[in-house]
Design a protein around this motif. Structure first.
Motif, PDB file in Angstrom:
ATOM      1  N   TYR A  22       0.835  -1.206   0.000  1.00 40.66           N
ATOM      2  CA  TYR A  22       0.000   0.000   0.000  1.00 40.66           C
ATOM      3  C   TYR A  22       0.871   1.259   0.000  1.00 40.66           C
ATOM      4  O   TYR A  22       0.636   2.183  -0.775  1.00 40.66           O
ATOM      5  N   VAL A  23       1.873   1.288   0.862  1.00 38.61           N
ATOM      6  CA  VAL A  23       2.763   2.456   0.938  1.00 38.61           C
ATOM      7  C   VAL A  23       3.469   2.664  -0.400  1.00 38.61           C
ATOM      8  O   VAL A  23       3.599   3.797  -0.871  1.00 38.61           O
ATOM      9  N   ARG A  24       3.904   1.591  -1.028  1.00 36.26           N
ATOM     10  CA  ARG A  24       4.552   1.721  -2.350  1.00 36.26           C
ATOM     11  C   ARG A  24       3.590   2.293  -3.381  1.00 36.26           C
ATOM     12  O   ARG A  24       3.970   3.106  -4.220  1.00 36.26           O
ATOM     13  N   ALA A  25       2.328   1.847  -3.328  1.00 37.87           N
ATOM     14  CA  ALA A  25       1.346   2.304  -4.311  1.00 37.87           C
ATOM     15  C   ALA A  25       1.006   3.784  -4.122  1.00 37.87           C
ATOM     16  O   ALA A  25       0.858   4.517  -5.102  1.00 37.87           O
ATOM     17  N   VAL A  26       0.895   4.234  -2.882  1.00 34.74           N
ATOM     18  CA  VAL A  26       0.475   5.615  -2.635  1.00 34.74           C
ATOM     19  C   VAL A  26       1.638   6.588  -2.488  1.00 34.74           C
ATOM     20  O   VAL A  26       1.424   7.776  -2.274  1.00 34.74           O
ATOM     21  N   ARG A  27       2.864   6.098  -2.626  1.00 32.43           N
ATOM     22  CA  ARG A  27       4.047   6.940  -2.422  1.00 32.43           C
ATOM     23  C   ARG A  27       3.981   8.289  -3.140  1.00 32.43           C
ATOM     24  O   ARG A  27       4.268   9.322  -2.540  1.00 32.43           O
ATOM     25  N   PRO A  28       3.576   8.349  -4.418  1.00 35.69           N
ATOM     26  CA  PRO A  28       3.540   9.655  -5.086  1.00 35.69           C
ATOM     27  C   PRO A  28       2.546  10.638  -4.446  1.00 35.69           C
ATOM     28  O   PRO A  28       2.626  11.838  -4.669  1.00 35.69           O
ATOM     29  N   TYR A  29       1.611  10.126  -3.643  1.00 34.14           N
ATOM     30  CA  TYR A  29       0.584  10.974  -3.040  1.00 34.14           C
ATOM     31  C   TYR A  29       0.801  11.177  -1.532  1.00 34.14           C
ATOM     32  O   TYR A  29      -0.002  11.815  -0.881  1.00 34.14           O
ATOM     33  N   MET A  30       1.871  10.622  -0.985  1.00 36.08           N
ATOM     34  CA  MET A  30       2.078  10.691   0.461  1.00 36.08           C
ATOM     35  C   MET A  30       2.264  12.112   0.968  1.00 36.08           C
ATOM     36  O   MET A  30       1.757  12.459   2.031  1.00 36.08           O
ATOM     37  N   PHE A  31       2.981  12.936   0.258  1.00 30.99           N
ATOM     38  CA  PHE A  31       3.258  14.295   0.703  1.00 30.99           C
ATOM     39  C   PHE A  31       2.510  15.333  -0.123  1.00 30.99           C
ATOM     40  O   PHE A  31       2.585  16.515   0.167  1.00 30.99           O
ATOM     41  N   ALA A  32       1.835  14.875  -1.152  1.00 28.89           N
ATOM     42  CA  ALA A  32       1.025  15.762  -1.986  1.00 28.89           C
ATOM     43  C   ALA A  32      -0.236  15.004  -2.360  1.00 28.89           C
ATOM     44  O   ALA A  32      -0.225  14.158  -3.236  1.00 28.89           O
ATOM     45  N   HIS A  33      -1.305  15.332  -1.685  1.00 33.52           N
ATOM     46  CA  HIS A  33      -2.557  14.603  -1.849  1.00 33.52           C
ATOM     47  C   HIS A  33      -3.389  15.155  -3.001  1.00 33.52           C
ATOM     48  O   HIS A  33      -4.605  15.168  -2.935  1.00 33.52           O
ATOM     49  N   HIS A  34      -2.721  15.603  -4.024  1.00 30.53           N
ATOM     50  CA  HIS A  34      -3.385  16.163  -5.192  1.00 30.53           C
ATOM     51  C   HIS A  34      -3.146  15.250  -6.391  1.00 30.53           C
ATOM     52  O   HIS A  34      -2.106  14.606  -6.486  1.00 30.53           O
ATOM     53  N   PRO A  35      -4.092  15.230  -7.336  1.00 32.15           N
ATOM     54  CA  PRO A  35      -3.858  14.439  -8.549  1.00 32.15           C
ATOM     55  C   PRO A  35      -2.639  14.962  -9.304  1.00 32.15           C
ATOM     56  O   PRO A  35      -2.268  16.125  -9.179  1.00 32.15           O
ATOM     57  N   ILE A  36      -2.042  14.089 -10.067  1.00 29.20           N
ATOM     58  CA  ILE A  36      -0.874  14.467 -10.862  1.00 29.20           C
ATOM     59  C   ILE A  36      -1.393  14.961 -12.214  1.00 29.20           C
ATOM     60  O   ILE A  36      -1.457  14.216 -13.190  1.00 29.20           O
ATOM     61  N   CYS A  37      -1.825  16.232 -12.239  1.00 32.26           N
ATOM     62  CA  CYS A  37      -2.371  16.805 -13.468  1.00 32.26           C
ATOM     63  C   CYS A  37      -2.199  18.318 -13.456  1.00 32.26           C
ATOM     64  O   CYS A  37      -1.883  18.915 -12.424  1.00 32.26           O
ATOM     65  N   LYS A 183      -2.309   0.686  -9.619  1.00 35.39           N
ATOM     66  CA  LYS A 183      -1.398   0.037  -8.667  1.00 35.39           C
ATOM     67  C   LYS A 183      -2.181  -0.626  -7.538  1.00 35.39           C
ATOM     68  O   LYS A 183      -1.868  -1.745  -7.133  1.00 35.39           O
ATOM     69  N   LEU A 184      -3.158   0.067  -6.993  1.00 31.60           N
ATOM     70  CA  LEU A 184      -3.960  -0.507  -5.920  1.00 31.60           C
ATOM     71  C   LEU A 184      -4.723  -1.739  -6.410  1.00 31.60           C
ATOM     72  O   LEU A 184      -4.811  -2.757  -5.705  1.00 31.60           O
ATOM     73  N   LYS A 185      -5.249  -1.652  -7.624  1.00 29.54           N
ATOM     74  CA  LYS A 185      -5.999  -2.786  -8.184  1.00 29.54           C
ATOM     75  C   LYS A 185      -5.068  -3.979  -8.420  1.00 29.54           C
ATOM     76  O   LYS A 185      -5.403  -5.117  -8.082  1.00 29.54           O
ATOM     77  N   LYS A 186      -3.883  -3.714  -8.962  1.00 31.06           N
ATOM     78  CA  LYS A 186      -2.908  -4.773  -9.243  1.00 31.06           C
ATOM     79  C   LYS A 186      -2.525  -5.509  -7.960  1.00 31.06           C
ATOM     80  O   LYS A 186      -2.372  -6.739  -7.965  1.00 31.06           O
ATOM     81  N   GLU A 187      -2.391  -4.778  -6.866  1.00 28.54           N
ATOM     82  CA  GLU A 187      -1.981  -5.371  -5.595  1.00 28.54           C
ATOM     83  C   GLU A 187      -3.167  -5.900  -4.791  1.00 28.54           C
ATOM     84  O   GLU A 187      -3.004  -6.406  -3.694  1.00 28.54           O
ATOM     85  N   GLY A 188      -4.391  -5.744  -5.326  1.00 29.81           N
ATOM     86  CA  GLY A 188      -5.564  -6.209  -4.621  1.00 29.81           C
ATOM     87  C   GLY A 188      -5.890  -5.356  -3.401  1.00 29.81           C
ATOM     88  O   GLY A 188      -6.428  -5.849  -2.411  1.00 29.81           O
ATOM     89  N   LEU A 189      -5.607  -4.068  -3.499  1.00 28.46           N
ATOM     90  CA  LEU A 189      -5.758  -3.176  -2.343  1.00 28.46           C
ATOM     91  C   LEU A 189      -6.881  -2.151  -2.495  1.00 28.46           C
ATOM     92  O   LEU A 189      -7.057  -1.316  -1.643  1.00 28.46           O
ATOM     93  N   GLU A 190      -7.616  -2.198  -3.601  1.00 26.27           N
ATOM     94  CA  GLU A 190      -8.626  -1.151  -3.800  1.00 26.27           C
ATOM     95  C   GLU A 190      -9.845  -1.329  -2.933  1.00 26.27           C
ATOM     96  O   GLU A 190     -10.123  -2.263  -2.311  1.00 26.27           O
TER      97      GLU A 190
END
Length: 190
Positions: A22-37, A183-190
């Protein structure tokens, strides 16, 4: 030591693996909870591969720094707790400017600075009260739960901004969140 049986240890190991995934999947959002757009690009600071939310980057370090300076210098003794609380509320009220109309750039950073300073003063006031420590801790948590109501309003703004996008809040498919969802779906975490 009945809790350290084989089944418990296997479950613990499974839970730890799931947490790491889970931490690996959400890493890009850990310190910035905004979409990447693009619509959120001004809300985020990029440092190498890590993204940071500008608001959090200013607010929380400010709160911690002000609180430490107040306590370490003894300045907290200059006023009684209820005045520090009132001053904290006044500083924190700067956030109302963001609620009325979203600010950007330096104005937003200044509001975040005021919010962090207000959080520090209110925290200081709660812990200066001459009451039993359990009550102070209770008040501290209640204070931050009330502050959490502001977050609810921010989430509404987040949804409004995403509703204006061509993806219309379809976060499973929008490019800003698609990688996270996959990523969450691939790891079965959604």
């Amino acid at each position: 030591m009945r809790y350290l049986n084989r089944g418990f240890i296997l479950q613990l190991k499974s839970d730890l693996k799931r947490s790491v995934k889970y931490v690996r999947a959400v890493r890009p959002y850990m310190f910035a909870h905004h979409p990447i757009c693009e619509p959120y690009s001004k809300d985020v600071l990029h440092v190498g591969r890590t993204r940071f939310c500008w608001g959090c980057l200013v607010t929380y370090p400010t709160a911690i720094t002000v609180l430490m300076v107040m306590v370490l210098t003894g300045w907290n003794e200059l006023l009684p707790w209820f005045l520090w609380f009132l001053i904290g509320v006044l500083f924190g009220a700067a956030e109302l400017l963001n609620l009325l109309q979203k600010r950007v750039g330096l104005a937003h950073r200044l509001i975040n600075f005021c919010l962090g300073t207000g959080m520090a003063f209110m925290t200081l006031a709660v812990f200066m009260m001459d009451i039993f420590i359990c009550f102070r801790l209770y008040l501290f948590f209640m204070l931050y739960m009330l502050a959490g109501l502001l977050i609810t309003y921010r989430v509404r703004n987040f949804e409004k901004r995403c509703a204006k996008c061509s993806w219309k809040k379809d976060w499973n498919n929008c490019p800003g969140f698609r990688d996270l969802h996959n990523k969450l779906k691939k790891e079965g975490l959604e």
